[in-house]
Design a protein around this motif. Structure first.
Motif, PDB file in Angstrom:
ATOM      1  N   LEU A 196     -38.726  46.764 -47.681  1.00  0.00           N
ATOM      2  CA  LEU A 196     -38.491  47.237 -46.303  1.00  0.00           C
ATOM      3  C   LEU A 196     -37.397  48.185 -46.327  1.00  0.00           C
ATOM      4  CD1 LEU A 196     -38.865  44.326 -44.011  1.00  0.00           C
ATOM      5  CD2 LEU A 196     -40.217  46.072 -43.944  1.00  0.00           C
ATOM      6  N   ILE A 197     -36.425  47.927 -47.037  1.00  0.00           N
ATOM      7  CA  ILE A 197     -35.116  48.858 -47.000  1.00  0.00           C
ATOM      8  C   ILE A 197     -35.422  50.092 -47.593  1.00  0.00           C
ATOM      9  CG2 ILE A 197     -32.960  49.225 -47.920  1.00  0.00           C
ATOM     10  CD1 ILE A 197     -32.644  46.100 -47.529  1.00  0.00           C
ATOM     11  N   ASN A 198     -36.361  50.049 -48.594  1.00  0.00           N
ATOM     12  CA  ASN A 198     -36.806  51.161 -49.318  1.00  0.00           C
ATOM     13  C   ASN A 198     -37.733  52.190 -48.454  1.00  0.00           C
ATOM     14  OD1 ASN A 198     -35.420  51.159 -51.819  1.00  0.00           O
ATOM     15  ND2 ASN A 198     -36.890  50.022 -52.742  1.00  0.00           N
ATOM     16  N   PHE A 199     -38.390  51.478 -47.886  1.00  0.00           N
ATOM     17  CA  PHE A 199     -39.421  52.074 -46.829  1.00  0.00           C
ATOM     18  C   PHE A 199     -38.653  52.714 -45.703  1.00  0.00           C
ATOM     19  CE2 PHE A 199     -41.957  51.670 -42.922  1.00  0.00           C
ATOM     20  CZ  PHE A 199     -42.938  52.443 -43.067  1.00  0.00           C
ATOM     21  N   SER A 200     -37.619  51.960 -45.246  1.00  0.00           N
ATOM     22  CA  SER A 200     -36.611  52.463 -44.364  1.00  0.00           C
ATOM     23  C   SER A 200     -36.087  53.874 -44.436  1.00  0.00           C
ATOM     24  CB  SER A 200     -35.616  51.717 -43.745  1.00  0.00           C
ATOM     25  OG  SER A 200     -34.780  51.433 -44.700  1.00  0.00           O
ATOM     26  N   MET A 201     -35.922  54.031 -45.925  1.00  0.00           N
ATOM     27  CA  MET A 201     -35.168  55.283 -46.500  1.00  0.00           C
ATOM     28  C   MET A 201     -36.177  56.604 -46.641  1.00  0.00           C
ATOM     29  SD  MET A 201     -33.101  53.786 -49.697  1.00  0.00           S
ATOM     30  CE  MET A 201     -31.947  52.550 -49.565  1.00  0.00           C
ATOM     31  N   VAL A 202     -37.382  56.299 -46.336  1.00  0.00           N
ATOM     32  CA  VAL A 202     -38.627  57.451 -46.438  1.00  0.00           C
ATOM     33  C   VAL A 202     -38.103  58.413 -45.619  1.00  0.00           C
ATOM     34  CG1 VAL A 202     -41.007  57.953 -46.333  1.00  0.00           C
ATOM     35  CG2 VAL A 202     -40.105  55.914 -47.804  1.00  0.00           C
ATOM     36  N   SER A 203     -38.185  58.128 -44.158  1.00  0.00           N
ATOM     37  CA  SER A 203     -37.902  59.006 -43.112  1.00  0.00           C
ATOM     38  C   SER A 203     -37.296  58.544 -42.056  1.00  0.00           C
ATOM     39  CB  SER A 203     -39.208  59.836 -42.715  1.00  0.00           C
ATOM     40  OG  SER A 203     -40.065  58.777 -42.113  1.00  0.00           O
ATOM     41  N   ARG A 204     -37.003  59.369 -40.948  1.00  0.00           N
ATOM     42  CA  ARG A 204     -36.486  58.837 -39.682  1.00  0.00           C
ATOM     43  C   ARG A 204     -37.511  57.833 -38.918  1.00  0.00           C
ATOM     44  NH1 ARG A 204     -34.221  63.993 -39.193  1.00  0.00           N
ATOM     45  NH2 ARG A 204     -32.059  64.101 -39.200  1.00  0.00           N
ATOM     46  N   LYS A 205     -38.728  58.099 -39.137  1.00  0.00           N
ATOM     47  CA  LYS A 205     -39.746  57.226 -38.480  1.00  0.00           C
ATOM     48  C   LYS A 205     -39.777  55.984 -38.963  1.00  0.00           C
ATOM     49  CE  LYS A 205     -44.434  57.351 -36.384  1.00  0.00           C
ATOM     50  NZ  LYS A 205     -45.506  58.081 -36.312  1.00  0.00           N
ATOM     51  N   THR A 206     -39.993  56.194 -40.333  1.00  0.00           N
ATOM     52  CA  THR A 206     -39.785  54.779 -40.992  1.00  0.00           C
ATOM     53  C   THR A 206     -38.763  53.838 -40.749  1.00  0.00           C
ATOM     54  OG1 THR A 206     -39.086  55.397 -43.271  1.00  0.00           O
ATOM     55  CG2 THR A 206     -41.507  55.543 -42.931  1.00  0.00           C
ATOM     56  N   ARG A 207     -37.593  54.616 -40.805  1.00  0.00           N
ATOM     57  CA  ARG A 207     -36.239  53.590 -40.491  1.00  0.00           C
ATOM     58  C   ARG A 207     -36.385  52.834 -39.069  1.00  0.00           C
ATOM     59  NH1 ARG A 207     -31.145  57.124 -41.122  1.00  0.00           N
ATOM     60  NH2 ARG A 207     -31.140  57.865 -39.077  1.00  0.00           N
ATOM     61  N   LEU A 208     -37.018  53.678 -38.335  1.00  0.00           N
ATOM     62  CA  LEU A 208     -37.194  53.036 -36.831  1.00  0.00           C
ATOM     63  C   LEU A 208     -38.177  52.017 -36.938  1.00  0.00           C
ATOM     64  CD1 LEU A 208     -37.419  56.075 -34.167  1.00  0.00           C
ATOM     65  CD2 LEU A 208     -35.953  54.141 -34.323  1.00  0.00           C
ATOM     66  N   ILE A 209     -39.269  52.124 -37.833  1.00  0.00           N
ATOM     67  CA  ILE A 209     -40.400  51.029 -37.813  1.00  0.00           C
ATOM     68  C   ILE A 209     -39.735  50.071 -38.372  1.00  0.00           C
ATOM     69  CG2 ILE A 209     -42.522  50.652 -39.054  1.00  0.00           C
ATOM     70  CD1 ILE A 209     -43.153  53.495 -38.534  1.00  0.00           C
ATOM     71  N   ALA A 210     -39.020  50.148 -39.535  1.00  0.00           N
ATOM     72  CA  ALA A 210     -38.405  49.012 -40.573  1.00  0.00           C
ATOM     73  C   ALA A 210     -37.442  48.290 -39.739  1.00  0.00           C
ATOM     74  CB  ALA A 210     -37.955  49.690 -41.739  1.00  0.00           C
ATOM     75  N   GLN A 211     -36.830  49.024 -38.468  1.00  0.00           N
ATOM     76  CA  GLN A 211     -35.449  48.261 -37.747  1.00  0.00           C
ATOM     77  C   GLN A 211     -36.072  46.817 -37.335  1.00  0.00           C
ATOM     78  OE1 GLN A 211     -34.297  50.664 -34.828  1.00  0.00           O
ATOM     79  NE2 GLN A 211     -32.160  49.754 -34.944  1.00  0.00           N
ATOM     80  N   ASP A 212     -37.090  46.386 -36.780  1.00  0.00           N
ATOM     81  CA  ASP A 212     -37.314  45.117 -36.405  1.00  0.00           C
ATOM     82  C   ASP A 212     -37.300  43.935 -37.496  1.00  0.00           C
ATOM     83  OD1 ASP A 212     -37.069  45.746 -33.663  1.00  0.00           O
ATOM     84  OD2 ASP A 212     -39.464  45.585 -33.357  1.00  0.00           O
ATOM     85  N   PRO A 213     -38.330  44.335 -38.431  1.00  0.00           N
ATOM     86  CA  PRO A 213     -38.324  43.290 -39.523  1.00  0.00           C
ATOM     87  C   PRO A 213     -36.919  43.206 -40.488  1.00  0.00           C
ATOM     88  CG  PRO A 213     -39.744  45.256 -40.039  1.00  0.00           C
ATOM     89  CD  PRO A 213     -39.271  45.371 -38.640  1.00  0.00           C
ATOM     90  N   VAL A 214     -36.406  44.365 -40.415  1.00  0.00           N
ATOM     91  CA  VAL A 214     -34.989  44.317 -41.273  1.00  0.00           C
ATOM     92  C   VAL A 214     -34.136  43.394 -40.401  1.00  0.00           C
ATOM     93  CG1 VAL A 214     -33.109  45.756 -41.944  1.00  0.00           C
ATOM     94  CG2 VAL A 214     -35.304  46.423 -42.598  1.00  0.00           C
TER      95      VAL A 214
END
Lengths: 190, 194
Positions: free
Chosen positions: B29-47
């Protein structure tokens, strides 16, 4: 008219006709539609499970005939499977799939994307969950850069050259600002 | 099942994206959040969800221990929070901790009421006049000509003069002011028994 022929040929009493976005009609055994919450609800609302009710063809504007054929293949294979249960607290992710599923989903990514959308639209939880797990298996264990490649995402964040960790460009989004690294500005030697 | 065509995950309904992310590990999830601004937003809840587990582990098992805390814009940090940071090193810039609160902080330290592990404090103060309020407690002013070598982590720091305060267990700390990038800071270095 093109009709799919399930293992047990549907009779007018135990089937409905669905029409894909490109106008193809498919005869669907009511037993198969139980796997789709969307179709099951529709059948229940219109009482299509009664033999004395006239069944109009059901238009599925978001599903192409190719996707419908693929979905029917899935429904046929899982015809006698127990009803899908939501993951309980003992659930743990498994990226191992039965051979049939691996072969079934051995399709180009763009087709898998469309199939996932179709599974979401028709609310077929077993198919939806399976494709999601396949996608998760392609992300897991990969670095941000590798995920970018898999998902074809162009980066819009600057990464630290040494750590690869994104640099917080917008300081207001740094939430609590906690860190474990040295002070910036760091105290210079006296 | 590898194939070369791309899977535009981010174009899926959010429900599907969340389902995919529910199957991966927190590290993924953390690696996914580093992909782009949008992925960071998407990963915010599960993280954030994962963060609750970490906070639970920190609270119940005292793990992991945060040794060094550096908060660049620390206006949100309250006196109570500062007192509860049981870290070796605390660096706070742009703080809203008042002079009176800092005075209480040092009083608590000298009476072993808080921050027992603290070895290195570096905190912004308003001006030199603040020192009157802050050090309204037993202390000893050291001759400016006296240079002693203290330590910040493993780094030796020569300190001229300063103000010594003493904890009730005999531990001594030296406080001194320092200008850093145009701002005034108060540093406190505990004398380590090396």
């Amino acid at each position: 008219m093109s009709c799919e022929e399930p293992t047990t040929s549907p009779t007018p009493e135990n089937n409905i006709t669905v029409v894909s976005s490109d106008g193809k009609e498919f005869l669907l055994d009511l037993k198969l539609t139980e796997q789709s919450e969307t179709l099951a609800r529709l059948i229940s609302n219109f009482e299509y499970d009664r033999t004395d009710v006239k069944k109009d063809p059901v238009p599925l504007g978001n599903i192409t005939s190719a996707q419908m054929q693929k979905i029917i293949e899935w429904l046929q294979h899982h015809r006698y499977y127990p009803k899908w249960e939501q993951n309980d607290i003992h659930y743990s992710t498994s990226f191992t799939f039965e051979t049939w599923v691996e072969e079934y989903l051995n399709i180009p990514n763009n087709e898998m994307f469309e199939l996932l959308n179709a599974a979401n639209y028709l609310n077929i939880p077993r198919l939806f969950s399976t494709i999601c797990r396949i996608m998760a298996s392609r992300i897991t264990g990969k670095s941000a850069e590798q995920i970018r490649t898999v998902l074809n995402i162009k980066t819009d964040v600057k990464n630290d050259v040494y750590t690869g960790i994104p640099i917080q460009e917008d300081s207001s989004s740094s939430e609590d600002g906690m860190s474990e690294i040295s002070l910036s500005p760091s105290p210079p030697p006296i | 099942m590898e194939n070369t065509s791309k899977f535009p995950l981010l174009h899926l309904p959010i429900l599907a994206i969340k389902e995919v992310l529910s199957e991966v590990t927190p590290l993924d999830l953390i690696n996914f959040s580093m992909v782009s601004r949008k992925t960071r937003l998407i990963a915010q809840d599960p993280v954030t969800e994962f963060k609750k587990y970490v906070e639970y582990a920190m609270e119940v098992f005292n793990w992991p221990t945060v040794k060094r805390l550096n908060i660049e814009k620390s206006t949100f940090v309250t006196f109570d929070q500062l007192s509860s940071f049981n870290c070796v090193s605390i660096h706070l810039s742009q703080t809203s901790i008042s002079d009176k609160e800092l005075n209480q902080f040092f009083k608590n330290w000298t009476t072993s009421k808080s921050n027992l592990n603290l070895q290195d404090l570096f905190i912004g103060i308003k001006d030199l006049e603040s020192l009157e309020t802050i050090f309204d407690l037993p202390h000893e002013v050291v001759d400016p000509g006296t240079v002693r070598t203290l330590h910040r982590g493993n780094h030796p720091i020569p300190v001229s003069g300063g103000i010594d305060i003493k904890r009730d267990d005999g531990t001594v700390a030296t406080c001194y002011t320092q200008v850093c990038i145009g701002s005034l800071y108060l540093a406190m270095l505990v004398h380590l028994k090396l």
